[in-house]
Design a protein around this motif. Structure first.
Motif, PDB file in Angstrom:
ATOM      1  N   LEU A  91      11.008  -0.313  12.376  1.00 23.04           N
ATOM      2  CA  LEU A  91       9.793   0.554  13.019  1.00 23.04           C
ATOM      3  C   LEU A  91       9.228   0.008  14.226  1.00 23.04           C
ATOM      4  O   LEU A  91       9.427  -1.398  14.247  1.00 23.04           O
ATOM      5  CB  LEU A  91       8.727   0.652  11.868  1.00 23.04           C
ATOM      6  N   THR A  92       8.663   0.683  15.129  1.00 19.84           N
ATOM      7  CA  THR A  92       8.110   0.046  16.366  1.00 19.84           C
ATOM      8  C   THR A  92       6.851  -0.970  15.996  1.00 19.84           C
ATOM      9  O   THR A  92       6.414  -0.749  14.764  1.00 19.84           O
ATOM     10  CB  THR A  92       7.835   0.697  17.368  1.00 19.84           C
ATOM     11  N   GLU A  94       4.172  -0.676  17.291  1.00 20.24           N
ATOM     12  CA  GLU A  94       2.734   0.340  17.080  1.00 20.24           C
ATOM     13  C   GLU A  94       3.036   0.993  15.577  1.00 20.24           C
ATOM     14  O   GLU A  94       1.725   1.233  14.908  1.00 20.24           O
ATOM     15  CB  GLU A  94       3.020   1.576  18.139  1.00 20.24           C
ATOM     16  N   GLU A  95       4.329   1.549  15.168  1.00 21.12           N
ATOM     17  CA  GLU A  95       4.263   2.146  13.893  1.00 21.12           C
ATOM     18  C   GLU A  95       3.887   1.304  13.021  1.00 21.12           C
ATOM     19  O   GLU A  95       3.324   1.576  11.754  1.00 21.12           O
ATOM     20  CB  GLU A  95       5.804   2.618  13.643  1.00 21.12           C
ATOM     21  N   ASN A  96       4.360   0.030  12.857  1.00 23.98           N
ATOM     22  CA  ASN A  96       3.764  -0.748  12.023  1.00 23.98           C
ATOM     23  C   ASN A  96       2.233  -1.101  11.731  1.00 23.98           C
ATOM     24  O   ASN A  96       1.663  -1.060  10.870  1.00 23.98           O
ATOM     25  CB  ASN A  96       4.165  -2.535  12.223  1.00 23.98           C
ATOM     26  N   ARG A  98       0.212   1.340  12.889  1.00 28.91           N
ATOM     27  CA  ARG A  98      -0.449   2.655  12.265  1.00 28.91           C
ATOM     28  C   ARG A  98      -0.252   2.627  10.729  1.00 28.91           C
ATOM     29  O   ARG A  98      -1.130   3.164   9.959  1.00 28.91           O
ATOM     30  CB  ARG A  98       0.199   3.754  12.824  1.00 28.91           C
ATOM     31  N   LEU A  99       0.576   1.892  10.061  1.00 26.64           N
ATOM     32  CA  LEU A  99       0.860   1.965   8.655  1.00 26.64           C
ATOM     33  C   LEU A  99      -0.274   1.140   8.080  1.00 26.64           C
ATOM     34  O   LEU A  99      -0.587   1.237   7.014  1.00 26.64           O
ATOM     35  CB  LEU A  99       2.250   1.362   8.346  1.00 26.64           C
ATOM     36  N   TYR A 102      -3.165   3.114   7.241  1.00 30.93           N
ATOM     37  CA  TYR A 102      -2.878   4.452   6.619  1.00 30.93           C
ATOM     38  C   TYR A 102      -4.140   5.069   5.655  1.00 30.93           C
ATOM     39  O   TYR A 102      -4.124   6.140   5.426  1.00 30.93           O
ATOM     40  CB  TYR A 102      -1.753   3.827   5.457  1.00 30.93           C
ATOM     41  N   SER A 105      -7.745   8.197   9.281  1.00 28.54           N
ATOM     42  CA  SER A 105      -7.062   9.480  10.080  1.00 28.54           C
ATOM     43  C   SER A 105      -8.116   9.606  11.104  1.00 28.54           C
ATOM     44  O   SER A 105      -7.995  10.537  12.073  1.00 28.54           O
ATOM     45  CB  SER A 105      -6.794  10.502   9.425  1.00 28.54           C
ATOM     46  N   ARG A 127       4.835  -2.700  22.265  1.00 32.15           N
ATOM     47  CA  ARG A 127       4.420  -1.772  21.466  1.00 32.15           C
ATOM     48  C   ARG A 127       5.277  -0.809  20.966  1.00 32.15           C
ATOM     49  O   ARG A 127       5.308  -0.114  19.841  1.00 32.15           O
ATOM     50  CB  ARG A 127       2.965  -1.044  21.633  1.00 32.15           C
ATOM     51  N   ASN A 128       6.222  -0.383  21.783  1.00 30.95           N
ATOM     52  CA  ASN A 128       7.257   0.685  21.753  1.00 30.95           C
ATOM     53  C   ASN A 128       8.651  -0.062  21.128  1.00 30.95           C
ATOM     54  O   ASN A 128       9.568   1.031  21.033  1.00 30.95           O
ATOM     55  CB  ASN A 128       7.472   1.424  22.925  1.00 30.95           C
ATOM     56  N   ARG A 146      -1.663  -6.068  11.662  1.00 32.60           N
ATOM     57  CA  ARG A 146      -1.310  -4.826  10.800  1.00 32.60           C
ATOM     58  C   ARG A 146      -2.522  -4.996   9.399  1.00 32.60           C
ATOM     59  O   ARG A 146      -3.044  -4.068   9.224  1.00 32.60           O
ATOM     60  CB  ARG A 146       0.034  -4.938  10.224  1.00 32.60           C
TER      61      ARG A 146
END
Ligand code: ATP
Length: 233
Positions: A91-92, A94-96, A98-99, A102, A105, A127-128, A146
């Motif tokens: 994962l990127t 940024e995705e890490n 966002r996890l 979790y 929202s 980030r990407n 994170r």
């Protein structure tokens, strides 16, 4: 904020924590130092709820933790950055992050991400990109960032210095020190006793599943026994 009393834990029939007492007060940075295998990681895993305990008690912000599941502990404000980082390499960045958020929202997730990028600007630049392409130090920064996305009141940090060059260790521990200003309490577990005690307010020394010394960090750094055993002085 966190109080651990007479904590015991075992792997199968082998007990590895033999009655650990430890307190973390609101706003403090507390370091647990000790050699490889002393039980530091097990202690953190008991507090975060991924390792069963066989005795004793833990109270976090007035709530007994024993009956609280690991994911509910995150919601209560306890968030762990695990040993070995355990980021999602495919994962990127940024995705890490966002996890890590979790549970939420709301719009604050974007503000939290901006704060994480302010603490670790290199993560913003990357980030990407896939997290697996980051250097060891950057992956450690991502693991901490994170954990921060879960909005912890108390951050549990397992060996942030592991495998890193001294300059990066200093950089990461500098950020840990800055977390205080954000109102985050930190419980830090480290083999690198000197680095950890330099940023901590108080410290505990752990040897084969027991706390053998504790006190203000500067007092521990000055202690002859600790200097000989852990600081290589
Ligand atoms: P490190 O710095 O290597 O993480 P540590 O101080 O964190 O060391 P722990 O990892 O908590 O120590 O290990 C404490 C003891 O428990 C050690 O004797 C270790 O061999 C043992 N141990 C750890 N994990 C397991 C496991 N999954 N099964 C059996 N024994 C384990």
């Amino acid at each position: 904020m966190l109080s651990v009393e007479n904590l015991r834990s075992r792997y199968g029939r082998i007990e590895v924590l033999h009655g650990v007492d430890l307190d973390v007060r609101s706003g403090e940075i507390v370091a647990v130092v000790g050699a490889n295998g002393a039980g530091k990681t097990t202690l953190l895993r008991c507090i975060s709820g991924v390792q069963p305990i066989s005795g004793g008690s833990m109270v976090f912000r007035g709530e007994p933790l024993q009956t609280v599941s690991a994911h509910r502990r995150v919601a209560l404000g306890l968030s762990q950055s695990p040993e070995g980082r355990q980021i999602f390499t495919n994962l990127t960045v940024e995705e890490n992050l966002r996890l890590g958020a979790y549970l939420f929202s709301d719009a604050r997730v974007e503000t939290d991400m901006a704060e994480a990028f302010a603490l670790f600007p290199i993560l913003k630049e990357k980030r990407n990109l896939a997290a697996g392409g980051l250097s060891g130090g950057q992956q450690q920064m991502l693991a901490i960032a994170r954990a921060l996305m879960a909005r912890p009141a108390c951050l549990l940090l397992d060996e942030p210095s592991m495998g890193l060059a001294p300059i990066l260790v200093a950089q990461i521990l500098d950020v840990v020190k800055n977390l205080k200003a954000l109102g985050i309490t930190v419980l830090l577990v480290e083999q690198n006793a000197y680095a950890a005690l330099q940023v901590a307010d108080r410290g505990y020394v752990m040897e084969t599943g027991r706390i053998t010394m504790s006190g203000p960090a500067e007092q521990l750094i000055a202690d002859e026994r600790i200097r000989a055993a852990y600081l290589g002085v």
